[in-house]
Design an enzyme around this catalytic site. Sequence first.
Site, PDB file in Angstrom:
ATOM      1  N   GLU A  71      -8.406  -4.669   7.261  1.00 31.17           N
ATOM      2  CA  GLU A  71      -7.112  -5.354   7.179  1.00 31.17           C
ATOM      3  C   GLU A  71      -6.596  -5.835   8.524  1.00 31.17           C
ATOM      4  O   GLU A  71      -6.018  -6.915   8.627  1.00 31.17           O
ATOM      5  CB  GLU A  71      -6.062  -4.443   6.524  1.00 31.17           C
ATOM      6  CG  GLU A  71      -6.294  -4.175   5.041  1.00 31.17           C
ATOM      7  CD  GLU A  71      -7.298  -3.069   4.780  1.00 31.17           C
ATOM      8  OE1 GLU A  71      -7.728  -2.419   5.764  1.00 31.17           O
ATOM      9  OE2 GLU A  71      -7.673  -2.856   3.617  1.00 31.17           O
ATOM     10  N   HIS A 140      -0.990   3.828  -3.564  1.00 28.75           N
ATOM     11  CA  HIS A 140      -1.220   2.520  -4.190  1.00 28.75           C
ATOM     12  C   HIS A 140      -0.038   2.087  -5.054  1.00 28.75           C
ATOM     13  O   HIS A 140      -0.214   1.264  -5.954  1.00 28.75           O
ATOM     14  CB  HIS A 140      -2.474   2.546  -5.079  1.00 28.75           C
ATOM     15  CG  HIS A 140      -3.770   2.651  -4.343  1.00 28.75           C
ATOM     16  ND1 HIS A 140      -4.179   3.803  -3.736  1.00 28.75           N
ATOM     17  CD2 HIS A 140      -4.756   1.743  -4.115  1.00 28.75           C
ATOM     18  CE1 HIS A 140      -5.368   3.615  -3.177  1.00 28.75           C
ATOM     19  NE2 HIS A 140      -5.735   2.367  -3.392  1.00 28.75           N
TER      20      HIS A 140
END
Lengths: 342, 379, 321
Positions: A71, A140
């Site tokens: 990322e 998440h």
Amino acid sequence: MSKKSFRQAINEALRQEMRRDPRVILMGEDVAGGRGGTSGVKDAWGGVLGVTKGLLTEFGEDRVLDTPISEASYIGAAAGAAATGLRPVAELMFVDFVGCCLDQIMNQAAKFRYMFGGKARTPLVIRAMYGAGFNAAAQHSQALYPLFTHIPGLKVVVPSSPYEAKGLLIEAIRDDDPVIFLENKVMYDDEEDVPDDPYTIPFGEANLTREGDDVTIVAFGRMVKFANEAADRLAKDGISCTVIDPRTTSPLDTGTILDCVTDTGRLVIVDESSPRCNLATDVAALVAEEAFDALKAPIRRVCPPHTPVPFATVLENLYVPSVEKIEAAVRAVASYRVKEEA
Amino acid sequence: MSGTIIPVTMPKFGLAMTEGKLASWSVKPGETVKAGQELADIETSKITNGYESPAEGILRRHVAEAGEMLPVGALIGVLADDAASDDDIDAFIKKFRDEFSSGEESEAGSAEPQRRVIEAGDLKLSVLESGVDHDGVPVLLIHGFGGDLTNWILNQPALAEKRKVIAFDLPGHGESTKEVGDGSPVTFAATIGKLIEALALNRVHVVGHSLGGAIALELAALKGDAVASLTLIDPAGLGQDINMAFIGGFIEADRRKTLEPVIGYLVHDKSLVTRAMVENIIRFKRLDGVVKGLKTIAQTCFHDGKQAFGLRPVLEAFRGPVQVLWGEDDEILSVSGADGLPESVTVIRYPGTGHMPQLEKASEVNKAVSAFLDKAEAK
Amino acid sequence: MQIARDILLSSYRSMRTIREFEERLHVEFATGEIPGFVHLYCGEEASGVGVCSHLTEKDTIASTHRGHGHCIAKGVGVDGMMAEIYGRQTGVCRGKGGSMHIADLSLGMLGANGIVGGGPPLICGAALSHKILKDGAVAIAFYGDGASNEGSTLESLNLATVWNIPAVFVVEDNGYGEATGSSYACAGNQKDRAAGFGMPYFECDGNDFFAVYQAAGEAISHARNGNGPAMLHVHLARWYGHFEGDAMTYRADNEVAKLRAEHDCLVNFRKRVTEAGLLDASALNDLDTAVKSEIDAAVAAAKAAPLPDEADLLKDVYVSY
């Protein structure tokens, strides 16, 4: 005009903007998926929940770029590409992964324009899923829009329906500032009428999904749906509510919020993010400061508890603000009476 | 009709309507009503409209309450005379509900006219056809500036009972291509000429509203043989003045608060301007190319605050029958436009009515148009 | 290797400008007139200039907190830079960035960067832009030995190879990450890191302009020709502390004195070009004089320039909001 799901609305927005402007590119982990696999299947996933499916086929590997699970590098690359002539839409998959690339968003993309004295344009969109309700647990499921809203230089969009998602995403892609676009993953199959033509919904203009006289409800993202449901139930008991969907948390349409609270005198804020320093506290502070005299009852916030998002369904259901909790909060402020001095 | 019990059900305004909200009752239980008297206001995603009583009788029950959203065909009230007992009414309601819920599924699947896309030259036009294709001449409905084919939702089904009726979105409007060319009525008329060819129609009765009226006239000038008759509703082209506050406001206003008063110019009864109506226009204006197209049309058609075309000569030259319908309180195009027309033209002025008689006086307009078309065809 | 006379002259001028700029800042900083902190590039001039001599305005560079040298080498004007460092409205960033954020995107200067390891991911993006826009340009990430240990840098090496983009990673290895030696902080070596990510590795002595120019030329050609990224490892030394005011107690007493005496890239350059008869000493002296007055003027102008006003506080957070 046809019925489209939240997922299809986003896909269509991306497709139409990529057709319109060759500088619009897509990147992220498995936005296509399948490269380097042994089957030779391309566009294997089209995004982890299929949102970007089919875009590789139309636009090719130069414009739909799968990235390593990395990322910091690709979100930073998206910022760098935006500053040098492209209009990247980078997908962060789950917004929780921002922990791996916050520098590239917070210290780089968000700051370029200001710290370079107004000389930079960073037309970057970062899409990410947020929200609980998927049994995806603590890493998440977070609703992190307050984190981004806190950072000057970023715009933050939290769409509440398929129609809103398409118009706001096209606006985001055409915007010259970095935009964080957060999609509640529980809503991907929600459907409604969405125009086939491209269209834009301006940032910083709240939408009133209900108009009423008694209580103002400000809700974000998926919570707008819950607030509408609560308002419809309450209407049967004669409590009429205004429901405000701010659409963007940055910029925030403070004018509409203050106008509505001035009209109703009562305010409930529904925010799926953790309760400390979230949008609910922000809106509550705004109203306390700017519309104190209009208030006929204390402001109520409907938020999750200050805990990580739990895994088990029973706990997760307790965690997310519910229609019932919203209804109860509205009833409480609607029936509130100032106590007479003894 | 002693003892007869008549159901009052959620009406269907327009082909796309599947449900409606009972906005308010106009009549209390126990009151006697005449056939055609307004019973209630019904709100749909497009418009709010008065619902006229299907028969004479006493409104015995409100089955639905104000604010309720119900599917088309659902029972909202019961009409009967004194002869029916309360028990009869209860039994009727129960029976109706049982049958309605069982019948709901099958009705949902029934064939509805669907929009389709027709290519007229380079442009794609969204077209909604309804009615049975008799040998008769079909009706073509042309909406006005900023409108779309749903402007006819209270008219198209009624007209389609006897004829094929074609409504469509003008270029730059609704779901059609947003390219408007120079935005002139002549250009729109030429496109419609291509649409008529694409639909393989020889002749059409043309009904045009507002700017659509001017376009209808230009179509008659361009393809006179294809135009069987002209019905002009509050048309442009016959007077000079135009309410630029409406045109400018329609283009500029982008929020409900600012747009709502602008939309108010369209109707005499301002309560007809609903949230949904305003929201639909805001959504239309958000589409790529729409505002640009509207600006082009306004610039071409209404520059200097006047209508840029005088189409009385076209009207006078047209050999087919012409009917002009006009709301007396039109705030956009003054009803004075209906003055001094040739004697052969049938003119009907509707009192207490604004720029959209087809909405505000839907049933009267439908009757007038039907009668006019019947007469035109009888000739 | 033959280097054209005009390139030699402009390179010398750039290096001299950097030296003069930084030495002057060292002096001016001590007066207390310069706000914040500055990180000086003295001693490293040949690296930035040796690399940037191969670039045009179309090419992109990203720099570090020690960015003045890269800015000058890429063509950013010293007046705007000096005014910026003095926090003036006439600064290249209107006094809102300061020493660590000098940028000029119109010159392909994507910014100095206050975050160690901030540049390499950005450069992956710039290189992607060059590849997609097919403008034939390359993107260069300058970063230090300290930043070479950042995850963002290592991720970028991987991404650049995966995407096969025209990026060059220039490790300016001055032996220290702040106050900690790279011999302690860097495991393994840069060469093996490049090999580990499948990219060619070039290495050079950063005190020797000609060595840098040669190696950078090869690395940049590799990238510019569509062969993917490359790494250039430049060995050099900083003459001042991590920032101004750093007492450098972690360095041996004679370390810097020895560097100045034996490894001055400007002295090396003059010696080489005059001995080889490429340039006259007088021409170089003239440049020295010109640069000195340019820096004098920049300092005087910066000191006299207006401060930002209250309206500047709220300006340019967004393009539109």
